[in-house]
Write a protein that holds these residues in place. Structure first.
Motif, mmCIF file in Angstrom:
data_model
loop_
_atom_site.group_PDB
_atom_site.id
_atom_site.type_symbol
_atom_site.label_atom_id
_atom_site.label_comp_id
_atom_site.label_asym_id
_atom_site.label_seq_id
_atom_site.Cartn_x
_atom_site.Cartn_y
_atom_site.Cartn_z
ATOM 1 N N ALA A 110 35.573 40.605 -48.024
ATOM 2 C CA ALA A 110 35.928 39.507 -48.926
ATOM 3 C C ALA A 110 36.829 38.499 -48.221
ATOM 4 O O ALA A 110 37.586 38.838 -47.316
ATOM 5 C CB ALA A 110 36.633 40.058 -50.156
ATOM 6 N N LYS A 111 36.710 37.285 -48.689
ATOM 7 C CA LYS A 111 37.557 36.179 -48.251
ATOM 8 C C LYS A 111 38.030 35.495 -49.529
ATOM 9 O O LYS A 111 37.250 35.337 -50.469
ATOM 10 C CB LYS A 111 36.726 35.210 -47.402
ATOM 11 C CG LYS A 111 37.474 34.022 -46.869
ATOM 12 C CD LYS A 111 36.542 33.214 -45.960
ATOM 13 C CE LYS A 111 37.286 32.127 -45.236
ATOM 14 N NZ LYS A 111 36.432 31.488 -44.218
ATOM 15 N N PHE B 43 39.293 43.204 -47.252
ATOM 16 C CA PHE B 43 39.719 41.812 -47.370
ATOM 17 C C PHE B 43 40.053 41.261 -45.996
ATOM 18 O O PHE B 43 40.753 41.897 -45.218
ATOM 19 C CB PHE B 43 40.946 41.756 -48.289
ATOM 20 C CG PHE B 43 41.501 40.396 -48.482
ATOM 21 C CD1 PHE B 43 40.808 39.459 -49.212
ATOM 22 C CD2 PHE B 43 42.712 40.049 -47.925
ATOM 23 C CE1 PHE B 43 41.317 38.194 -49.399
ATOM 24 C CE2 PHE B 43 43.229 38.791 -48.110
ATOM 25 C CZ PHE B 43 42.536 37.855 -48.851
ATOM 26 N N GLN B 44 39.513 40.070 -45.693
ATOM 27 C CA GLN B 44 39.654 39.527 -44.350
ATOM 28 C C GLN B 44 40.598 38.340 -44.227
ATOM 29 O O GLN B 44 41.296 38.215 -43.233
ATOM 30 C CB GLN B 44 38.282 39.110 -43.819
ATOM 31 C CG GLN B 44 37.344 40.270 -43.666
ATOM 32 C CD GLN B 44 35.981 39.828 -43.196
ATOM 33 O OE1 GLN B 44 35.725 38.664 -42.935
ATOM 34 N NE2 GLN B 44 35.084 40.784 -43.078
ATOM 35 N N HIS C 195 33.296 27.409 -45.250
ATOM 36 C CA HIS C 195 33.977 28.708 -45.313
ATOM 37 C C HIS C 195 32.994 29.820 -45.702
ATOM 38 O O HIS C 195 33.000 30.898 -45.105
ATOM 39 C CB HIS C 195 35.123 28.680 -46.332
ATOM 40 C CG HIS C 195 36.384 28.095 -45.798
ATOM 41 N ND1 HIS C 195 37.158 28.734 -44.858
ATOM 42 C CD2 HIS C 195 37.017 26.932 -46.090
ATOM 43 C CE1 HIS C 195 38.206 27.991 -44.583
ATOM 44 N NE2 HIS C 195 38.148 26.889 -45.320
ATOM 45 N N ILE C 196 32.159 29.558 -46.690
ATOM 46 C CA ILE C 196 31.182 30.558 -47.140
ATOM 47 C C ILE C 196 30.163 30.848 -46.040
ATOM 48 O O ILE C 196 29.857 32.009 -45.743
ATOM 49 C CB ILE C 196 30.500 30.100 -48.442
ATOM 50 C CG1 ILE C 196 31.528 30.078 -49.583
ATOM 51 C CG2 ILE C 196 29.316 31.004 -48.790
ATOM 52 C CD1 ILE C 196 31.030 29.404 -50.848
ATOM 53 N N PHE D 110 29.542 34.464 -44.091
ATOM 54 C CA PHE D 110 28.293 35.205 -44.057
ATOM 55 C C PHE D 110 27.703 35.333 -42.657
ATOM 56 O O PHE D 110 27.053 36.321 -42.340
ATOM 57 C CB PHE D 110 27.268 34.579 -45.013
ATOM 58 C CG PHE D 110 27.528 34.909 -46.447
ATOM 59 C CD1 PHE D 110 27.630 36.221 -46.861
ATOM 60 C CD2 PHE D 110 27.697 33.908 -47.380
ATOM 61 C CE1 PHE D 110 27.891 36.534 -48.184
ATOM 62 C CE2 PHE D 110 27.945 34.211 -48.718
ATOM 63 C CZ PHE D 110 28.044 35.527 -49.123
ATOM 64 N N ARG D 111 27.936 34.360 -41.795
ATOM 65 C CA ARG D 111 27.391 34.397 -40.435
ATOM 66 C C ARG D 111 27.926 35.587 -39.627
ATOM 67 O O ARG D 111 27.264 36.061 -38.713
ATOM 68 C CB ARG D 111 27.660 33.096 -39.698
ATOM 69 C CG ARG D 111 26.760 31.977 -40.161
ATOM 70 C CD ARG D 111 26.993 30.721 -39.302
ATOM 71 N NE ARG D 111 26.218 29.634 -39.832
ATOM 72 C CZ ARG D 111 24.937 29.413 -39.541
ATOM 73 N NH1 ARG D 111 24.292 30.234 -38.729
ATOM 74 N NH2 ARG D 111 24.295 28.402 -40.069
ATOM 75 N N GLN D 112 29.087 36.065 -39.956
ATOM 76 C CA GLN D 112 29.642 37.210 -39.213
ATOM 77 C C GLN D 112 28.822 38.479 -39.409
ATOM 78 O O GLN D 112 28.937 39.431 -38.645
ATOM 79 C CB GLN D 112 31.096 37.449 -39.623
ATOM 80 C CG GLN D 112 31.246 38.030 -41.005
ATOM 81 C CD GLN D 112 32.681 38.283 -41.378
ATOM 82 O OE1 GLN D 112 33.433 38.857 -40.571
ATOM 83 N NE2 GLN D 112 33.067 37.888 -42.565
ATOM 84 N N PHE D 113 27.961 38.486 -40.407
ATOM 85 C CA PHE D 113 27.160 39.673 -40.697
ATOM 86 C C PHE D 113 25.758 39.612 -40.096
ATOM 87 O O PHE D 113 24.958 40.511 -40.332
ATOM 88 C CB PHE D 113 27.080 39.897 -42.214
ATOM 89 C CG PHE D 113 28.435 40.026 -42.846
ATOM 90 C CD1 PHE D 113 29.237 41.136 -42.584
ATOM 91 C CD2 PHE D 113 28.924 39.027 -43.672
ATOM 92 C CE1 PHE D 113 30.497 41.244 -43.144
ATOM 93 C CE2 PHE D 113 30.172 39.131 -44.227
ATOM 94 C CZ PHE D 113 30.971 40.231 -43.976
ATOM 95 N N ASN D 114 25.465 38.560 -39.355
ATOM 96 C CA ASN D 114 24.135 38.437 -38.715
ATOM 97 C C ASN D 114 23.989 39.410 -37.586
ATOM 98 O O ASN D 114 24.819 39.796 -36.881
ATOM 99 C CB ASN D 114 23.909 37.019 -38.184
ATOM 100 C CG ASN D 114 23.647 36.052 -39.323
ATOM 101 O OD1 ASN D 114 23.270 36.452 -40.407
ATOM 102 N ND2 ASN D 114 23.858 34.788 -39.047
#
Length: 160
Positions: free
Chosen positions: A95-96, A127-128, A151-152, A156-160
Motif C-alpha cells: 500500500a501507498k 505499507f510502503q 503515483h499510482i 503498480f510498475r514495481q510489481f511487473n
C-alpha cells in the motif's frame, strides 16, 4: 441538514464541499455554510469546471441528494458495530498512502499522529510510502490528477 442543503441548492453545496480549504472541522452554520453567506459567489479553482459541477448536480438531484452521505454520519456508531469483527485485522497487501495537506480528514484529531508515528504501519505491514501533497484538499484526484496518476502508475510498475 437536507432541508438546509435544499434551501441553498445542490450546486452551491457541491461547490462548497469541493472548494472548502479550511483544515478545521467543516462549519455548516445556518446561513453561512462553508464560511460563505448564501449570496456570496464561490469561485471555481482551475481544476474544477462548471461542466463538472453541473454533472455532479445532475447526479445528486437525480438520486437521493445528500441523504446517503449524511446518513453515513448519522449511523456512525452502527458502522463501528458492524465492523467489530474486523477490529485488529491487518491489511496484508502492499500500500501507498497519498493525502493532501489541506484535507480536513488529515487534520482530524489524532490522524496525522496515527499515520506518521508508525501505528498505521502496524495495521498495514506492507505499507510502503506516505505522500503528503502540498496545497491539495480532499478532492486530491481532481486537484492533482496527473500527479496522482503518476503515483499510482509508479506504485503498480514495481510489481511487473
Amino acid at each position: 441538514m437536507e432541508a438546509e442543503f435544499a434551501e441553498i441548492g445542490t450546486e452551491r453545496v457541491i461547490k462548497g464541499f469541493l472548494t472548502y480549504r479550511v483544515t478545521d472541522p467543516i462549519m455548516l452554520a445556518k446561513g453561512n455554510l462553508f464560511g460563505h453567506s448564501a449570496d456570496t459567489p464561490i469561485s471555481l479553482p482551475c481544476w474544477l469546471s462548471q461542466e463538472e459541477v453541473d454533472y455532479y448536480v445532475t447526479k445528486f438531484d437525480k438520486n437521493s441528494g445528500f441523504s446517503g452521505g449524511i446518513n453515513f454520519y448519522r449511523n456512525f456508531n452502527r458502522n463501528w458495530e458492524l465492523m467489530a469483527p474486523w477490529v485488529g485485522a491487518k491489511i496484508n497487501v502492499p500500500a501507498k498512502f497519498i493525502v493532501g495537506d489541506l484535507d480536513r480528514v488529515y487534520h482530524m484529531p489524532g490522524i496525522k499522529e496515527y499515520i506518521h508515528s508508525g501505528e498505521f504501519k502496524k495495521k498495514v505491514p506492507l505499507f510502503q510510502e506516505i505522500v503528503v501533497m502540498e496545497g491539495v484538499g480532499h478532492s486530491i484526484n481532481m486537484e492533482k490528477a496527473d500527479e496522482i496518476n503518476k503515483h499510482i502508475d509508479d506504485f503498480f510498475r514495481q510489481f511487473n
